[in-house]
Write a protein that holds these residues in place. Structure first.
Motif, PDB file in Angstrom:
ATOM      1  N   THR A 165       0.765  -1.240   0.006  1.00  0.00           N
ATOM      2  CA  THR A 165      -0.068  -0.002   0.176  1.00  0.00           C
ATOM      3  C   THR A 165       0.832   1.155  -0.170  1.00  0.00           C
ATOM      4  OG1 THR A 165      -0.201  -0.146   2.459  1.00  0.00           O
ATOM      5  CG2 THR A 165      -1.998  -1.207   0.982  1.00  0.00           C
ATOM      6  N   SER A 166       1.816   1.287  -0.644  1.00  0.00           N
ATOM      7  CA  SER A 166       2.778   2.378  -1.181  1.00  0.00           C
ATOM      8  C   SER A 166       3.699   2.722   0.006  1.00  0.00           C
ATOM      9  CB  SER A 166       2.168   3.506  -1.268  1.00  0.00           C
ATOM     10  OG  SER A 166       1.542   4.147  -0.167  1.00  0.00           O
ATOM     11  N   ALA A 167       4.101   1.665   0.822  1.00  0.00           N
ATOM     12  CA  ALA A 167       5.266   1.880   1.662  1.00  0.00           C
ATOM     13  C   ALA A 167       6.562   1.060   1.065  1.00  0.00           C
ATOM     14  CB  ALA A 167       4.689   1.143   3.128  1.00  0.00           C
ATOM     15  N   ALA A 168       7.135   0.317   1.910  1.00  0.00           N
ATOM     16  CA  ALA A 168       8.195  -0.762   1.366  1.00  0.00           C
ATOM     17  C   ALA A 168       7.788  -1.320   0.142  1.00  0.00           C
ATOM     18  CB  ALA A 168       8.743  -1.192   2.522  1.00  0.00           C
ATOM     19  N   THR A 169       8.806  -1.363  -0.708  1.00  0.00           N
ATOM     20  CA  THR A 169       8.193  -2.226  -2.094  1.00  0.00           C
ATOM     21  C   THR A 169       8.297  -3.504  -1.903  1.00  0.00           C
ATOM     22  OG1 THR A 169      10.763  -1.673  -2.575  1.00  0.00           O
ATOM     23  CG2 THR A 169       9.051  -0.140  -3.430  1.00  0.00           C
ATOM     24  N   LEU A 170       9.185  -3.935  -0.908  1.00  0.00           N
ATOM     25  CA  LEU A 170       9.581  -5.482  -0.712  1.00  0.00           C
ATOM     26  C   LEU A 170       8.529  -5.670   0.653  1.00  0.00           C
ATOM     27  CD1 LEU A 170      10.716  -8.124  -1.245  1.00  0.00           C
ATOM     28  CD2 LEU A 170      12.622  -7.448   0.627  1.00  0.00           C
ATOM     29  N   VAL A 171       7.581  -6.552   0.363  1.00  0.00           N
ATOM     30  CA  VAL A 171       6.593  -6.831   1.247  1.00  0.00           C
ATOM     31  C   VAL A 171       6.796  -8.137   1.833  1.00  0.00           C
ATOM     32  CG1 VAL A 171       4.118  -6.762   1.980  1.00  0.00           C
ATOM     33  CG2 VAL A 171       5.091  -5.316   0.328  1.00  0.00           C
ATOM     34  N   LYS A 172       6.584  -8.563   3.016  1.00  0.00           N
ATOM     35  CA  LYS A 172       6.769  -9.791   3.788  1.00  0.00           C
ATOM     36  C   LYS A 172       5.440 -10.061   4.262  1.00  0.00           C
ATOM     37  CE  LYS A 172      11.744  -9.440   5.093  1.00  0.00           C
ATOM     38  NZ  LYS A 172      12.080 -10.406   3.945  1.00  0.00           N
ATOM     39  N   LYS A 209       7.170  -1.012 -10.157  1.00  0.00           N
ATOM     40  CA  LYS A 209       6.543  -0.035 -10.842  1.00  0.00           C
ATOM     41  C   LYS A 209       6.890   0.028 -12.199  1.00  0.00           C
ATOM     42  CE  LYS A 209       5.034   4.747 -11.076  1.00  0.00           C
ATOM     43  NZ  LYS A 209       5.135   6.231 -10.448  1.00  0.00           N
ATOM     44  N   SER A 210       8.362  -0.178 -12.536  1.00  0.00           N
ATOM     45  CA  SER A 210       8.650   0.034 -13.962  1.00  0.00           C
ATOM     46  C   SER A 210       8.286  -1.122 -14.827  1.00  0.00           C
ATOM     47  CB  SER A 210      10.274   0.031 -13.897  1.00  0.00           C
ATOM     48  OG  SER A 210      10.736  -1.051 -13.350  1.00  0.00           O
ATOM     49  N   GLU A 211       8.119  -2.539 -14.140  1.00  0.00           N
ATOM     50  CA  GLU A 211       7.635  -3.717 -14.754  1.00  0.00           C
ATOM     51  C   GLU A 211       6.236  -3.954 -14.201  1.00  0.00           C
ATOM     52  OE1 GLU A 211      11.996  -5.711 -13.709  1.00  0.00           O
ATOM     53  OE2 GLU A 211      10.069  -6.665 -13.285  1.00  0.00           O
ATOM     54  N   THR A 212       5.395  -3.052 -13.673  1.00  0.00           N
ATOM     55  CA  THR A 212       4.167  -3.148 -13.253  1.00  0.00           C
ATOM     56  C   THR A 212       3.818  -4.704 -12.786  1.00  0.00           C
ATOM     57  OG1 THR A 212       3.335  -3.568 -15.571  1.00  0.00           O
ATOM     58  CG2 THR A 212       3.164  -1.434 -14.721  1.00  0.00           C
ATOM     59  N   SER A 213       4.826  -5.024 -12.041  1.00  0.00           N
ATOM     60  CA  SER A 213       4.651  -6.535 -11.693  1.00  0.00           C
ATOM     61  C   SER A 213       4.669  -6.542 -10.024  1.00  0.00           C
ATOM     62  CB  SER A 213       5.922  -7.113 -12.139  1.00  0.00           C
ATOM     63  OG  SER A 213       7.305  -6.908 -11.376  1.00  0.00           O
ATOM     64  N   PHE A 214       4.207  -7.507  -9.495  1.00  0.00           N
ATOM     65  CA  PHE A 214       4.132  -8.012  -7.963  1.00  0.00           C
ATOM     66  C   PHE A 214       4.303  -9.280  -7.733  1.00  0.00           C
ATOM     67  CE2 PHE A 214       3.524  -6.602  -3.780  1.00  0.00           C
ATOM     68  CZ  PHE A 214       2.591  -7.064  -3.078  1.00  0.00           C
ATOM     69  N   HIS A 215       5.338  -9.994  -8.174  1.00  0.00           N
ATOM     70  CA  HIS A 215       5.524 -11.446  -8.040  1.00  0.00           C
ATOM     71  C   HIS A 215       5.521 -11.918  -6.665  1.00  0.00           C
ATOM     72  CE1 HIS A 215       5.679 -10.837 -12.204  1.00  0.00           C
ATOM     73  NE2 HIS A 215       7.070 -10.766 -12.194  1.00  0.00           N
ATOM     74  N   LEU A 216       5.198 -13.131  -6.364  1.00  0.00           N
ATOM     75  CA  LEU A 216       5.067 -13.724  -4.995  1.00  0.00           C
ATOM     76  C   LEU A 216       6.103 -14.911  -4.890  1.00  0.00           C
ATOM     77  CD1 LEU A 216       3.601 -13.864  -2.221  1.00  0.00           C
ATOM     78  CD2 LEU A 216       2.401 -15.768  -3.263  1.00  0.00           C
ATOM     79  N   THR A 217       7.112 -14.775  -3.722  1.00  0.00           N
ATOM     80  CA  THR A 217       8.012 -15.778  -3.815  1.00  0.00           C
ATOM     81  C   THR A 217       8.012 -16.443  -2.302  1.00  0.00           C
ATOM     82  OG1 THR A 217       9.726 -13.909  -3.294  1.00  0.00           O
ATOM     83  CG2 THR A 217       9.550 -14.835  -5.467  1.00  0.00           C
ATOM     84  N   LYS A 218       8.440 -17.463  -2.290  1.00  0.00           N
ATOM     85  CA  LYS A 218       8.935 -18.220  -1.253  1.00  0.00           C
ATOM     86  C   LYS A 218       9.985 -19.275  -1.315  1.00  0.00           C
ATOM     87  CE  LYS A 218       6.822 -21.062   2.585  1.00  0.00           C
ATOM     88  NZ  LYS A 218       5.998 -21.670   3.442  1.00  0.00           N
ATOM     89  N   PRO A 219      11.110 -18.912  -0.477  1.00  0.00           N
ATOM     90  CA  PRO A 219      12.373 -19.688  -0.917  1.00  0.00           C
ATOM     91  C   PRO A 219      12.237 -21.059  -0.700  1.00  0.00           C
ATOM     92  CG  PRO A 219      12.652 -17.956   0.896  1.00  0.00           C
ATOM     93  CD  PRO A 219      11.103 -18.222   0.662  1.00  0.00           C
ATOM     94  N   SER A 220      11.506 -21.903  -0.011  1.00  0.00           N
ATOM     95  CA  SER A 220      11.386 -23.131  -0.022  1.00  0.00           C
ATOM     96  C   SER A 220       9.852 -23.421   0.502  1.00  0.00           C
ATOM     97  CB  SER A 220      12.198 -23.750   1.270  1.00  0.00           C
ATOM     98  OG  SER A 220      12.291 -25.119   1.561  1.00  0.00           O
ATOM     99  N   ALA A 221       9.377 -24.305  -0.645  1.00  0.00           N
ATOM    100  CA  ALA A 221       7.901 -24.904  -0.734  1.00  0.00           C
ATOM    101  C   ALA A 221       7.633 -25.993   0.325  1.00  0.00           C
ATOM    102  CB  ALA A 221       7.517 -25.360  -2.090  1.00  0.00           C
ATOM    103  N   HIS A 222       6.578 -25.903   0.995  1.00  0.00           N
ATOM    104  CA  HIS A 222       6.383 -26.907   1.975  1.00  0.00           C
ATOM    105  C   HIS A 222       4.857 -27.426   1.356  1.00  0.00           C
ATOM    106  CE1 HIS A 222       4.698 -28.667   5.828  1.00  0.00           C
ATOM    107  NE2 HIS A 222       5.721 -28.554   5.915  1.00  0.00           N
ATOM    108  N   MET A 223       4.593 -28.653   1.760  1.00  0.00           N
ATOM    109  CA  MET A 223       3.231 -29.281   1.141  1.00  0.00           C
ATOM    110  C   MET A 223       2.025 -28.371   1.463  1.00  0.00           C
ATOM    111  SD  MET A 223       4.318 -32.121  -0.222  1.00  0.00           S
ATOM    112  CE  MET A 223       3.052 -33.332  -0.435  1.00  0.00           C
TER     113      MET A 223
END
Lengths: 110, 116
Positions: free
Chosen positions: B51-58, B69-83
């Motif tokens: 919501t317009s604060a830090a660009t990396l959101v946990k 903003k330059s890529e108009t992206s907001f990709h979701l990541t997680k380092p290690s998947a769990h079942m």
């Protein structure tokens, strides 16, 4: 703190009937939004209520209507049900910029 | 008008592998961006929001997303998947528009499966 609740959980109706779905908003939230989620799709915005007034509407026909009560709970009414109305109906409550969803009501129209 | 595109309707990863779910948005005003998760026969649970604060959101459950903003992206990541991460994930954009306070526009969702 109680979250968003919806009733009933499941409902089966026939074409042409009318249905009412209910939602209790999270404590302290004065805005309720309703969404329709068809199978395999993302939720689609139906309308929003803020302090008992409709505050915006998506691309849904007038047979979709709603109410919000003084305690901020809400109803979604659908008249003249069609087969395509079969979906999961989600209610979300919010006080600022974030919406919190209930578990949904699964409506099946036969 | 706002829109969201989620690339890949189905992503499959091995347990312990990196999870990357892609989301691109379109908005004529500064957006608020959200990721929600939906388990079978349940409603939507908020994972995280921008919501317009830090660009990396946990968010919860070890997920994070970066607003670009330059890529108009907001990709979701997680380092290690769990079942237990196996579920459907929805990206959504909102703003105050058309009289509605922060109505959400969702993508079509990405189904994540995690293989043992």
């Amino acid at each position: 703190e109680t979250g968003v609740t919806q009733s009933p959980t499941h409902l089966i109706k026939t074409r042409g009937q009318q249905v009412t779905l209910r939602c209790s908003s999270q404590s302290g939230h004065n805005t309720v939004s309703w969404y329709q989620q068809a199978l395999g799709q993302g939720p689609q915005f139906i309308f929003q209520y803020y302090r008992e007034e409709e505050n915006g509407r998506g691309n849904f026909p007038p047979r979709f209507s709603g109410l919000q009560f003084p305690n901020y709970s809400s109803e979604l009414n659908v008249n003249a049900l069609e087969l395509d109305d079969s979906a999961l109906y989600l209610c979300a409550s919010s006080s600022l910029d974030t919406q919190y969803f209930g578990p949904g009501t699964r409506l099946t129209v036969l | 008008a706002q829109s969201v595109t989620q690339l890949g309707s189905h992503v499959s990863v091995s347990e312990g592998a990196l999870v990357l779910l892609r989301c691109n948005y379109s908005s004529s005003v500064p957006p608020y961006l959200f990721w929600y998760v939906q388990y079978p026969n349940q409603g939507l649970q908020l994972l995280l929001k921008y919501t317009s604060a830090a660009t990396l959101v946990k968010g919860i459950n070890g997920f994070e997303a970066e607003f670009k903003k330059s890529e108009t992206s907001f990709h979701l990541t997680k380092p290690s998947a769990h079942m237990s991460d196996a579920a459907e994930y929805f990206c959504a954009v909102s703003s105050r528009s058309g009289g509605s306070n922060y109505k959400l526009t969702f993508g079509k969702g990405t189904l994540l499966t995690v293989n043992p």
